[in-house]
Every structure is written in C-alpha cells, then in structure tokens.
Design a protein around this motif. Structure first.
Motif, PDB file in Angstrom:
ATOM      1  N   SER A  41      -3.790  -5.902   1.469  1.00  0.00           N
ATOM      2  CA  SER A  41      -2.274  -5.331   2.481  1.00  0.00           C
ATOM      3  C   SER A  41      -1.480  -6.125   3.191  1.00  0.00           C
ATOM      4  O   SER A  41      -2.293  -6.093   4.087  1.00  0.00           O
ATOM      5  CB  SER A  41      -3.208  -3.691   1.980  1.00  0.00           C
ATOM      6  OG  SER A  41      -3.458  -3.163   1.493  1.00  0.00           O
ATOM      7  N   THR A 327      -0.877  -0.221   4.276  1.00  0.00           N
ATOM      8  CA  THR A 327      -1.003   1.256   2.441  1.00  0.00           C
ATOM      9  C   THR A 327      -1.741   0.285   1.443  1.00  0.00           C
ATOM     10  O   THR A 327      -1.159  -0.729   0.575  1.00  0.00           O
ATOM     11  CB  THR A 327       0.427   1.098   2.383  1.00  0.00           C
ATOM     12  OG1 THR A 327       0.860   2.355   3.607  1.00  0.00           O
ATOM     13  CG2 THR A 327       0.536   2.768   1.203  1.00  0.00           C
ATOM     14  N   THR A 328      -2.938   0.335   1.274  1.00  0.00           N
ATOM     15  CA  THR A 328      -3.331  -0.314   0.094  1.00  0.00           C
ATOM     16  C   THR A 328      -2.701  -0.001  -1.460  1.00  0.00           C
ATOM     17  O   THR A 328      -2.666   0.825  -1.471  1.00  0.00           O
ATOM     18  CB  THR A 328      -5.162  -0.348   0.146  1.00  0.00           C
ATOM     19  OG1 THR A 328      -5.314   1.414  -0.786  1.00  0.00           O
ATOM     20  CG2 THR A 328      -5.375  -0.275   1.438  1.00  0.00           C
ATOM     21  N   LYS A 329      -3.173  -0.771  -2.522  1.00  0.00           N
ATOM     22  CA  LYS A 329      -2.794  -0.251  -3.991  1.00  0.00           C
ATOM     23  C   LYS A 329      -3.406   0.708  -3.941  1.00  0.00           C
ATOM     24  O   LYS A 329      -3.311   1.568  -5.775  1.00  0.00           O
ATOM     25  CB  LYS A 329      -2.379  -1.612  -4.301  1.00  0.00           C
ATOM     26  CG  LYS A 329      -1.405  -2.502  -4.118  1.00  0.00           C
ATOM     27  CD  LYS A 329      -1.736  -3.558  -5.303  1.00  0.00           C
ATOM     28  CE  LYS A 329      -0.453  -4.764  -5.183  1.00  0.00           C
ATOM     29  NZ  LYS A 329      -0.741  -6.166  -5.991  1.00  0.00           N
ATOM     30  N   TRP A 330      -4.628   1.145  -3.642  1.00  0.00           N
ATOM     31  CA  TRP A 330      -5.647   2.174  -4.312  1.00  0.00           C
ATOM     32  C   TRP A 330      -5.753   3.147  -3.647  1.00  0.00           C
ATOM     33  O   TRP A 330      -6.326   4.175  -3.595  1.00  0.00           O
ATOM     34  CB  TRP A 330      -7.242   1.735  -4.200  1.00  0.00           C
ATOM     35  CG  TRP A 330      -7.520   1.443  -2.827  1.00  0.00           C
ATOM     36  CD1 TRP A 330      -8.390   2.100  -2.050  1.00  0.00           C
ATOM     37  CD2 TRP A 330      -8.198   0.117  -2.437  1.00  0.00           C
ATOM     38  NE1 TRP A 330      -8.710   1.299  -1.011  1.00  0.00           N
ATOM     39  CE2 TRP A 330      -8.097  -0.161  -0.769  1.00  0.00           C
ATOM     40  CE3 TRP A 330      -6.750  -0.824  -2.576  1.00  0.00           C
ATOM     41  CZ2 TRP A 330      -8.926  -1.190  -0.513  1.00  0.00           C
ATOM     42  CZ3 TRP A 330      -7.067  -2.258  -1.860  1.00  0.00           C
ATOM     43  CH2 TRP A 330      -8.033  -2.473  -1.380  1.00  0.00           C
ATOM     44  N   TRP A 400     -11.282   2.828  -9.790  1.00  0.00           N
ATOM     45  CA  TRP A 400     -10.411   2.410  -9.890  1.00  0.00           C
ATOM     46  C   TRP A 400     -10.526   0.969  -9.953  1.00  0.00           C
ATOM     47  O   TRP A 400      -9.415   0.177 -10.431  1.00  0.00           O
ATOM     48  CB  TRP A 400     -10.050   2.027  -8.542  1.00  0.00           C
ATOM     49  CG  TRP A 400      -8.661   1.701  -8.013  1.00  0.00           C
ATOM     50  CD1 TRP A 400      -7.310   2.324  -7.810  1.00  0.00           C
ATOM     51  CD2 TRP A 400      -8.171   0.534  -7.439  1.00  0.00           C
ATOM     52  NE1 TRP A 400      -6.370   1.247  -8.011  1.00  0.00           N
ATOM     53  CE2 TRP A 400      -6.428   0.253  -7.856  1.00  0.00           C
ATOM     54  CE3 TRP A 400      -8.869  -0.768  -7.923  1.00  0.00           C
ATOM     55  CZ2 TRP A 400      -6.402  -0.764  -6.873  1.00  0.00           C
ATOM     56  CZ3 TRP A 400      -7.962  -1.340  -7.147  1.00  0.00           C
ATOM     57  CH2 TRP A 400      -6.789  -2.045  -7.118  1.00  0.00           C
ATOM     58  N   HIS A 404      -7.907  -1.434 -12.797  1.00  0.00           N
ATOM     59  CA  HIS A 404      -7.570  -2.398 -12.432  1.00  0.00           C
ATOM     60  C   HIS A 404      -7.573  -2.938 -12.119  1.00  0.00           C
ATOM     61  O   HIS A 404      -7.595  -4.244 -11.556  1.00  0.00           O
ATOM     62  CB  HIS A 404      -6.769  -1.330 -11.559  1.00  0.00           C
ATOM     63  CG  HIS A 404      -5.788   0.010 -11.409  1.00  0.00           C
ATOM     64  ND1 HIS A 404      -6.740   1.058 -10.750  1.00  0.00           N
ATOM     65  CD2 HIS A 404      -4.600   0.162 -10.661  1.00  0.00           C
ATOM     66  CE1 HIS A 404      -5.779   1.728 -10.898  1.00  0.00           C
ATOM     67  NE2 HIS A 404      -4.508   1.505 -10.896  1.00  0.00           N
ATOM     68  N   GLU A 407      -4.462  -6.156 -11.577  1.00  0.00           N
ATOM     69  CA  GLU A 407      -4.644  -6.262 -10.022  1.00  0.00           C
ATOM     70  C   GLU A 407      -5.839  -6.796  -8.639  1.00  0.00           C
ATOM     71  O   GLU A 407      -5.238  -7.569  -7.784  1.00  0.00           O
ATOM     72  CB  GLU A 407      -3.985  -4.540  -9.386  1.00  0.00           C
ATOM     73  CG  GLU A 407      -2.938  -3.529  -9.733  1.00  0.00           C
ATOM     74  CD  GLU A 407      -2.744  -2.805  -8.823  1.00  0.00           C
ATOM     75  OE1 GLU A 407      -3.147  -2.637  -7.802  1.00  0.00           O
ATOM     76  OE2 GLU A 407      -2.659  -2.112  -9.740  1.00  0.00           O
TER      77      GLU A 407
END
Length: 411
Positions: A41, A327-330, A400, A404, A407
């Motif tokens: 991130s 801010t992370t993708k999860w 998650w 994903h 990602e």
C-alpha cells in the motif's frame, strides 16, 4: 469380464481421477493464496504547511555600523549601517587572545604558567605611553600567571600587555602577526586583518560580520569568556584593574570587549544570554563608530531589548500529528504520525518548510517506523522527526486471499 462391466469400471476410474484432480487443485489454490505476499500500500502523504513568524522590529543605533548573531545559528542574523571593513581599535585584542590561546591553551579556572617580566617589557610599556595608547604598569622582575596577564590585557585594555603576551607566546610580535594571519584564514575570517596586537594601528580592521564570528569564538572559549565577564580583578604589583566595558551586568551583558580610537570611535563587541522557551540564546553583537561610550551603551541596551522578542520557540510538530495514511486493498487503515514532539529556536521571519517521506507498506505493527518528516529553518540544518504507524496493518486472512487471487498476484 463383460464389455458392460469394463465400461462401468473405466467410468469409475475417471470419476475418481477427476475428484482427485479437483481436490489437489483446491489444495494448491488454498496454499498459493494463503502463502502469497499481500500487495503493498502506498502512503497518502500530507505535506506540512510552511510556518512563518513576525519580522523582528529592531532598534538600531542611529550611527556607525552594527550586526548581531547568535551562538548555534549560522552567520549574521541582522545588520545595520556600512558593513565594509573599518578599524576596530582594541577589539583587536580578542584576536590576540584567541591566537595566543591557540599556542598556549588555558583551561577554565586555571592560572596557567608563570610569566616573568623583563626590561624589554618595561620598554614596551614606555613605547605604548609614547604613542598615547592605553597601558598598565609593569616592573622588571615581576611574575604574573598567564591568566593574570590576560586580565591585564583585556580588562583595562592595556596595549603593553597585549604586546608582551604575544612576545611570550610567539617569540616576537612579527612571529605573532604571521600566526594571526594564518589563524584568521583557518577560521574563514577573510575580512579581518591585524597589523598589531592592540588595535591602535588603523590597519587592524574587520567587518561587523567577522566580528560577530570572533565574538562567537570568544564566548565558546570557557576561560576567555570567564575573563571578559569580570568587572574587576586584583593583580600583584599592578593592584586593582577595572573592566572598561561599563555595560557589564546591564541587560545581561557578560562581555566582550570595548575599543576606542579617534578613527574607530567608540566600539563594543558584546554578548548576553536570555531564555526563549526551553532554549538559552547567547546573543553576540557589535556596534562600531559611536561618538562616546555613553551614547554607545545606551544604543546597545535599546538594541538588546528589541532583539529578544525576535526569537521564538516554534513547535514544528506535536507527538501524534498526522502526516499521511495507508489504506490497504482489504480495508485496513492506519494514520502515519509523528513519533515525538519537536520545537526549534527560530529567529524573526526565518522560513520554515517541511517535507514528508514514507515507505510503501505491506504489513506492520503500531509504532513501526515508516518514514520521516524533515523541517528546514532558513539556511540551517534540517530537523528530522521519525514517522510511525498509528495502528497495526494486519494480514487480510484466508477469505479475502482466496477471493482476490489477482490482487495477490499483483503484489
């Protein structure tokens, strides 16, 4: 075995193989997604706003030339009047003192070696009297310590003791002058030149900027700072001597050296301390070219009073101040915060700018270092504060990860 039986067995084997392939594929998928690195991130950075302070309103003397500086701050902080080289009268003796201490060190509180005065020193005394210079008595055979001779040179500003000290330390005045020239160059005092030990020569010159730097060297030398702060002293044979600096003790003034000739006028290189927040400011200043020392001292008192409000203890950052976030993708979020509070001494309207750098982050614990914020004040060295994670950034977990895969691959 009948043909129909063989077909049934073949079909069963295919079914089992298919199930095994599916199971093995699922295990591989689960393993791959749970062991793959999570994506990094990038930090969203909040750059600090530039800070500004009011311009110092200084009360400069209406005559001559002046400059001020402070120990620990580079160069001259402010100046007034002609800043070119001019004769500096007995302020020259501060160069004499510093150069002699380079050859003959003297620790704070130390008396130093004994110095025996001879007929040659008596001859120097009469030479000084003949040229109408300031002098203190000397007797052949008398013995003073190095410190006492420094006191005789600096407090009553005795020209003969400046010359006698130079001869004692370097063998001759000419040898001293050669050493002084080298010393001035080594200390980047390129606008200062000395033609004698006392300053009665109009060829002993300097600029206000160089004199401020010389003053900083004096107050940074413990034994010399101790001597120039003495209002008086009692010496063997000579008796009581009194400091020519009548500003001592007023406005916190604790040095440094007066100077007076018809050409140079009334001059004073001065120092004083005052408190600004958690800082002790050592102010060094010089005023040259006054008509009288009374006029000079009044002008310097007004100048000092106007200088003190020009220093500010400025908070650069509070502990926990936010300078960005991750801010992370999860969905994990953590602010990037200052690890500690920092303030700095700032003069007048010196510009203050800040710059933030932060690394890309995969996972981290609260308190981990992730970057720094660096503040630059004027032309000074940067003040750097570590930045840390306010909250932990944890693994997103199997659900998650398995949902994903693309990602994860990107990570």
């Amino acid at each position: 075995m009948s043909p129909s039986r063989r077909i049934i067995l073949r079909r069963r084997r295919l079914a089992v193989a298919s199930v095994l392939l599916v199971v093995l594929g699922g295990v591989g998928y689960v393993g791959a997604t749970n062991l793959a690195p999570v994506p990094e991130s990038a930090a969203t950075i909040v750059q600090p706003a530039s800070l500004t302070q009011p311009v110092a309103a200084l009360t400069w003397p209406a005559f001559g030339s002046s400059a001020i500086g402070a120990v620990g701050l580079p160069g001259v902080l402010a100046s007034s009047g002609d800043q070119n080289t001019v004769p500096i009268a007995s302020i020259t003796k501060m160069v004499t003192a510093l150069v002699i201490l380079d050859a003959k060190p003297l620790g704070v509180g130390e008396a130093g070696p004994n110095i025996t005065f001879t007929d040659a020193d008596v001859d120097i005394y009469y030479d000084v009297i003949a040229e109408n210079g300031s002098a203190a008595p000397v007797v052949s055979g008398m013995v003073l310590t190095q410190r006492e001779v420094f006191e005789a040179m600096l407090l009553p500003s005795a020209n003969n003791y400046a010359a006698s000290l130079a001869v004692w330390a370097y063998g001759s005045v000419d040898n001293y002058l050669a050493a002084a020239t080298t010393w001035l160059a080594d200390n980047a005092l390129t606008q200062t030149s000395v033609a004698d030990t006392s300053g009665i020569s109009t060829a002993s010159v300097s600029t206000p900027a160089d004199l401020v730097e010389i003053g900083k060297l004096v107050v940074g030398h413990p034994s010399l700072a101790e001597i120039v702060a003495l209002p008086s002293a009692v010496l063997p044979v000579i008796g009581t001597i009194t400091n020519t600096n009548k500003l001592l003790g007023r406005d916190g003034v604790d040095g440094i050296k007066t100077g007076t000739t018809d050409v140079a006028g009334a001059c004073l290189l001065f120092s004083t301390d005052f408190i600004v927040g958690d800082n002790t400011v050592t102010l060094v200043g010089v005023v040259l070219g006054g008509d009288t020392h009374s006029e000079l001292n009044s002008a310097i008192s007004a100048l000092i009073e106007s200088v003190q409000p020009g220093f500010q203890d400025v908070v650069l950052t509070e502990e926990g101040a936010v300078f960005g976030s991750y801010t992370t993708k999860w969905g994990d979020v953590s602010d990037i915060v200052a690890a500690r509070a920092v303030s700095a001494l700032v003069w007048s309207d010196s510009p203050i700018s800040g710059s933030v750098t932060a690394t890309d982050l995969q996972l981290g614990r609260a308190g981990d270092d992730v970057g720094e914020v660096s503040f630059t004040i004027g032309t000074g060295s940067p003040v750097t504060v570590p930045l840390e994670l306010q909250d932990s950034v944890t693994d997103p977990g199997p659900a998650w990860r398995m949902g994903h895969p693309g990602e994860l691959a990107a990570g």
